[in-house]
Design an enzyme around this catalytic site. Structure first.
Site, PDB file in Angstrom:
ATOM      1  N   CYS A 135      21.372  46.022  51.141  1.00  0.00           N
ATOM      2  CA  CYS A 135      21.961  47.286  51.619  1.00  0.00           C
ATOM      3  C   CYS A 135      23.005  47.002  52.697  1.00  0.00           C
ATOM      4  O   CYS A 135      22.671  46.829  53.873  1.00  0.00           O
ATOM      5  CB  CYS A 135      20.857  48.197  52.151  1.00  0.00           C
ATOM      6  N   CYS A 138      23.059  49.616  55.500  1.00  0.00           N
ATOM      7  CA  CYS A 138      21.980  49.507  56.495  1.00  0.00           C
ATOM      8  C   CYS A 138      22.222  48.324  57.435  1.00  0.00           C
ATOM      9  O   CYS A 138      21.961  48.417  58.627  1.00  0.00           O
ATOM     10  CB  CYS A 138      20.614  49.302  55.827  1.00  0.00           C
ATOM     11  N   ASP A 139      22.678  47.205  56.897  1.00  0.00           N
ATOM     12  CA  ASP A 139      22.677  45.957  57.677  1.00  0.00           C
ATOM     13  C   ASP A 139      24.057  45.409  58.033  1.00  0.00           C
ATOM     14  O   ASP A 139      24.157  44.439  58.789  1.00  0.00           O
ATOM     15  CB  ASP A 139      21.914  44.869  56.896  1.00  0.00           C
TER      16      ASP A 139
END
Ligand code: NAP
Length: 313
Positions: A135, A138-139
């Site tokens: 992701c 997300c990261d």
């Protein structure tokens, strides 16, 4: 809720499930959405969506929030964060068990989506959260001024590689062929981006880490020679596999495990429909998922009406 029989229980609250709920409620049917996470589905993790008609460019999170907000106007019963433990789809009254509840339903819509496929190479699963991520949204921010690689040649790989250039100083795209399957417009943006370097005709064979990811070992599929590249992060985007574990043995799937439906989203079990990424569709996009949901909603309302007619006669 004990003993209550819903007209339809929707398993999965992504765009497909939310769209189905909207159509069911507009047909005055009683439905519930059950999801093991928050509603919104996988697209909440997409950095940007620009092919959902009418919205120009919008983040996946914002679009899904709008979907849920729309459905909220119709008083759908929502059960987020309820992991489904078992399902009985075969009986005329279907049963869905979660830790908290047992749902009974005349019809079920499977909208459980799909998850990222794994590379299945050494160093991958051991380093999830230590440099391996599925992701970018997300990261990505953890990789400011670092070097990362994205694996794959589809829309996800190229779009997420572009997103990662917002943070990383360099992004490798590793692809097993010399042609991408991503949309032309996305490919053009990739070719024009100075931070991206293409490593074509390569497959990853090992992720090398010492507590966190340090290198990726690649093999050239033409020369068979291997080469290591220093990277801080590895983002595999090599396609999807359907979330069907709960239904296996009850429902017919294609050779890749996607649920077989007809054009009305009917599966091979009476009263059970499948929509969105989990079914054997030729296109997995937010717009097609939403369209599947609409079709299933209308088909279920016809089906329940037919059943009522039969009982009456
Ligand atoms: P995809 O389109 O199936 O692409 C997967 C890519 O990974 C392919 O390039 C494939 O190579 C490569 N690959 C597969 N297995 C591999 C392996 N074991 N090792 C190395 N490479 C491997 O998957 P996706 O990009 O995740 O997209 C999934 C679906 O969502 C697609 O329908 C896509 O169009 C859609 N999507 C749409 C959007 C959008 O419209 N904005 C955004 C994201 C995703 P080959 O090309 O050689 O097969």
């Amino acid at each position: 809720m004990q003993g209550k029989i819903f007209d339809c229980v929707i398993l999965g609250g992504g765009p497909a499930g939310l769209s189905a709920a909207l159509y069911l409620k507009r047909a005055n049917l009683d439905c519930a959405i059950v999801d093991k996470s928050a509603l919104g589905g996988t697209p909440t993790n997409y950095c940007e969506i620009e092919n959902y008609l009418g919205f120009g460019k919008i983040s996946g999170f914002e679009l899904c929030e709008k979907f849920e907000g729309h459905v909220d106007n119709f008083d759908v019963q929502k059960f987020p964060y309820e992991e489904i433990e078992s399902v009985d789809l075969i009986s005329p009254i279907k049963k869905i068990k979660t830790m908290e509840n047992e749902f009974l339903a005349r019809t079920v819509i499977i909208a459980t989506g799909a998850k990222p496929k794994k590379l299945n190479i050494k160093g991958e699963s051991e380093n999830i959260g230590r440099g391996v991520s599925y992701c970018a949204v997300c990261d990505g921010a953890f990789y400011k001024d670092k070097t990362v690689c994205v694996i794959g040649g589809g829309n996800s790989a190229l779009e997420e590689a572009l997103y990662l250039t917002k943070f990383a100083k360099k992004v490798y795209i590793i692809h097993r062929r010399d042609k991408f399957r991503a949309d032309e417009i996305v490919q053009k943006r990739v070719y024009e981006n100075d931070k991206i370097e293409l490593l074509l005709n390569f497959v990853p064979v090992e992720i090398i880490a010492d507590n966190k990811v340090e290198k990726i070992k690649l093999q050239n599929i033409k020369t068979m020679k291997t080469k290591e590249y220093k990277v801080d992060g590895v983002f595999p985007y090599i396609g999807l596999e359907p979330n069907v574990e709960l239904f296996s043995g009850q429902i017919e799937e294609d050779k890749n495990g996607f649920i077989i439906t007809d054009g009305s989203m009917k599966t091979t079990i009476e009263g059970v429909y499948a929509i969105g990424d989990v079914r054997n569709t030729p296109l997995r996009q937010v717009i097609t998922a939403v369209s599947d949901g609409a079709i299933a909603g209308v088909e279920i309302s016809k089906y329940l009406m037919e059943i009522k007619e039969k009982v009456r006669n």
